[in-house]
Scaffold this motif. Structure first.
Motif, PDB file in Angstrom:
ATOM      1  N   PRO A   1      48.598  69.703  58.528  1.00  0.00           N
ATOM      2  CA  PRO A   1      48.588  68.300  58.497  1.00  0.00           C
ATOM      3  C   PRO A   1      47.490  68.227  59.395  1.00  0.00           C
ATOM      4  N   ILE A   2      46.976  67.238  59.134  1.00  0.00           N
ATOM      5  CA  ILE A   2      45.744  66.636  59.323  1.00  0.00           C
ATOM      6  C   ILE A   2      45.293  67.202  61.462  1.00  0.00           C
ATOM      7  N   GLU A   3      44.131  67.035  61.184  1.00  0.00           N
ATOM      8  CA  GLU A   3      43.941  68.117  62.762  1.00  0.00           C
ATOM      9  C   GLU A   3      43.226  66.965  63.253  1.00  0.00           C
ATOM     10  N   ASP A   4      42.412  66.073  63.278  1.00  0.00           N
ATOM     11  CA  ASP A   4      42.304  65.137  63.726  1.00  0.00           C
ATOM     12  C   ASP A   4      43.218  64.393  64.431  1.00  0.00           C
ATOM     13  N   ASP A   5      42.720  63.861  65.752  1.00  0.00           N
ATOM     14  CA  ASP A   5      43.898  62.276  66.158  1.00  0.00           C
ATOM     15  C   ASP A   5      43.045  61.741  66.829  1.00  0.00           C
ATOM     16  N   HIS A   6      43.800  60.967  67.242  1.00  0.00           N
ATOM     17  CA  HIS A   6      42.993  59.340  67.668  1.00  0.00           C
ATOM     18  C   HIS A   6      43.450  58.698  69.127  1.00  0.00           C
ATOM     19  N   VAL A   7      43.222  58.147  70.137  1.00  0.00           N
ATOM     20  CA  VAL A   7      43.284  57.197  71.050  1.00  0.00           C
ATOM     21  C   VAL A   7      43.025  56.047  70.806  1.00  0.00           C
TER      22      VAL A   7
END
Length: 642
Positions: free
Chosen positions: A206-212
């Protein structure tokens, strides 16, 4: 992100650039027809000159497309093509690739390799069937491209090690994939922010980036400090670039804003108790943000060890230690609507850039962060001062020769002592510490914080993104692209120009943006030679070199997305070159990781909301969001922003 020599990635080695392209002609059992195959054994040259090999499949395709579809690099033989069915007939040929000196029988014809010259294959008009489809073929760890007959079945083996054939995305399918995770929100708070757009494009699976994104309503007791204003917001945006796994970035999405807001709250309350201050000083606010970062990383990296040792359970260890063993960069922006100050806290090599109007009305790019890697001069100097007598503290631009970012959450193997690492390895699991490990920690989560006074009335905007974007576009290109997008939005904001455009999604433009003719050939940028120059420590877009994209080619950009973040990603991955875009988005994981990183982009628009836009709410902008209507007419999966 373009990471360290991480141990578990060492098996991906670039093959030799020799024997770059091969062409194959195949005759099927139903009559002679031609299927062209091209592959390239090397994608990136280690020399300073980028590879510019191109191929033609019926018509000339771009060099970047070749780079995308030739991701495996080495041709792999299809051994299954010589197998026969139960009645003794050869099965239908799905695709064949042959090496430099061998040919395999395929039905009634034989496939023979023909040498290529000058790195380019040119095919005559009679060499292709009338109807063809582009496909990517994956076979036991290798990947290459082909043209297949339009009526030919695309199939895959049922096991995980067999052959897979992927049909190349059409431009329409590529656009749909680009917008799958896009979100846009209209901020009706009347506090200086009018809209923000977000998009994510995975490369890892899965994608290893994230955001908030979070907006915190400040209590009156704090908001009233200093100027008597009773309504105020703290607004947070964050992008988290994970590496060696997704768990650390997910942890940051869940907890970082809370840790920072808690420290800010305590700092503001403390200032209220001092009649000489009433509001905290700039240094105190910076210190609160840094404290929130460091506290969370201490919980992830060190408190987790104590919990594991106390629990004496491998199951507990696997769960608790996951965010410590993987890692993540963090870029967090904090906007105080009362002071109109934007603070950007950077840990790692994600980047924030401010777009601001210059004297002529065009845009100026101001970097708000510095890339923090072992190759950044200031970071290298800091690490050598902290670890005297250790020549390998940075090696080839990487920490101890391994990790690229010099600041990050997690990455505990660069923070734990040798004794701790050995104990965890003996009792649970782990790996042998680096031979260069002497005086940890070598990596810190403490951010560098910058402060910028925002001018909402002037239409400032900020772009925050993981390094997957900055590998492809410069600061100036990113700001110019958003400026270009704004011009297009403003020119079509009038209901007379676009009857389908709602007033709620474009009203924010009317209040501060002067309508101008849209420019699709030149980016609306000021000459920045006398203002902001490219900030030291920020790396050039290496992917442009890898793909053979020439600098100063503004005509390669296009404006066609309603979401500003999606617009940036489209132009980063190809722009007007739709074939390049399709190739890069067709590539499956893990091959795609060699040519593009995970991408997470946020664009925050500052402005003065009109009276009719001050709803006090944060509402989904459906025209720039990928949403799914549920049975009740609402939208599924919309996250609360307050």
């Amino acid at each position: 992100m373009r990471r360290a020599i991480i141990q578990n990635l060492r098996t991906f080695r670039r093959p030799s650039p020799r024997n770059a392209l091969k062409q194959l002609r195949i005759h099927g059992s139903g009559g002679p027809y031609n299927v062209s195959f091209s592959f390239q054994r090397s994608i990136v040259s280690r020399s300073t000159q980028p590879l510019r090999s191109q191929m033609q499949l019926g018509r000339r395709l771009s060099g970047p497309l070749l780079l995308g579809v030739a991701a495996g690099g080495v041709a792999y033989f299809y051994q299954q093509q010589t197998k026969t069915t139960g009645d003794g007939q050869a099965p239908q040929v799905t695709g064949v690739a042959v090496g430099p000196s061998k040919a395999y029988s395929t039905g009634t014809g034989a496939a023979k390799a023909t040498p290529s010259h000058a790195g380019v294959n040119s095919l005559g008009s009679n060499d292709l069937p009338e109807a063809v489809r582009k496909a990517l073929i994956v076979d036991q760890g290798q990947l290459f491209t082909a043209q297949i007959a339009a009526d030919q079945t695309i199939s895959k083996e049922t096991d995980y090690s067999g052959r897979k054939v992927l049909e190349m995305l059409t431009p329409e399918q590529a656009s749909a994939k680009l917008s799958t995770n896009e979100e846009s929100y209209l901020v009706g708070r009347g506090e200086g922010v009018v809209r923000y757009d977000v998009v994510q494009i995975p490369s890892n699976d899965p994608i290893e980036d994230d955001h908030v994104e979070k907006i915190v309503e400040v209590p009156d007791t704090i908001a009233a400090a200093g100027d008597g204003k009773t309504n105020s917001d703290w607004m947070f945006w964050g992008v988290f670039d994970g590496h060696a796994g997704w768990t650390t970035s997910a942890k940051l999405r869940q907890t970082l804003v809370s840790y920072v807001a808690r420290e800010l709250n305590a700092t503001y309350k403390s200032a209220l108790q001092d009649p000489k201050l009433t509001i905290p000083g700039s240094e105190a606010v910076d210190a609160a943000i840094k404290k929130g970062f460091v506290k969370l990383d201490n919980e992830i990296t060190h408190e987790s060890v104590q919990k594991v040792l106390k629990a004496q359970s491998k199951v507990v260890a696997a769960e608790i230690l996951a965010p410590a063993l993987s890692g993540s960069c963090a870029l967090l922006s904090f906007y105080d609507s009362r002071s109109k100050e934007l603070r950007v806290a950077c840990t790692g090599d994600s980047r924030a850039v401010l777009g601001r109007r210059g004297p002529s009305g065009k845009w100026i790019a101001k970097p708000l962060s510095t890339d923090q890697t072992g190759g950044t001069a200031s970071e290298d100097a800091r690490l050598r001062a902290e670890h005297p007598g250790e020549p390998n503290v940075t090696l080839n631009g990487r920490i101890l020769g391994g990790l690229e970012p010099s600041r990050a959450f997690g990455d505990a193997v660069y923070k734990w002592s040798k004794e701790t690492q050995q104990q965890l390895k003996n009792q649970y699991f782990g790996r042998t510490p680096s031979k260069f490990l002497k005086t940890p920690p070598y990596v810190t989560a403490e951010p560098v914080v910058t402060t910028t006074k925002v001018d909402p009335a002037g239409g400032d905007f900020v772009v925050m993104a993981t390094d997957g974007l900055w590998e492809m576009l410069t600061n100036e290109e990113v700001v110019g692209l958003v400026g270009q997008w704004l011009e297009k939005q403003a020119s079509s904001a009038s209901p007379g120009n676009n009857p389908t455009t709602s007033a709620s999604s474009t009203g924010w433009l009317q209040s501060w943006f002067r309508t101008q003719p849209a420019s699709t050939s030149n980016l609306p940028l000021e000459d920045q030679s006398s203002t902001y120059s490219t900030q030291a420590g920020q790396r050039a877009p290496i992917r442009q070199q890898q793909w053979g994209v020439q600098a100063n080619q503004p005509d390669r950009f296009v404006v066609q997305d309603s979401n500003a973040a999606t617009h940036l990603v489209r132009n980063a991955l190809g722009g007007k070159d739709s074939e390049m875009l399709s190739a890069l988005l067709t590539l499956p994981s893990p091959y795609s990781r060699r040519y593009r990183d995970d991408l997470t982009v946020q664009v925050i628009f500052f402005g003065e909301a009109g009276a009719d836009s001050k709803t006090g709410r944060v509402e989904l902008n459906r025209e720039a969001s990928a949403t799914v209507a549920n049975g009740g007419g609402g939208v599924e999966g919309v996250k609360a922003k307050l």
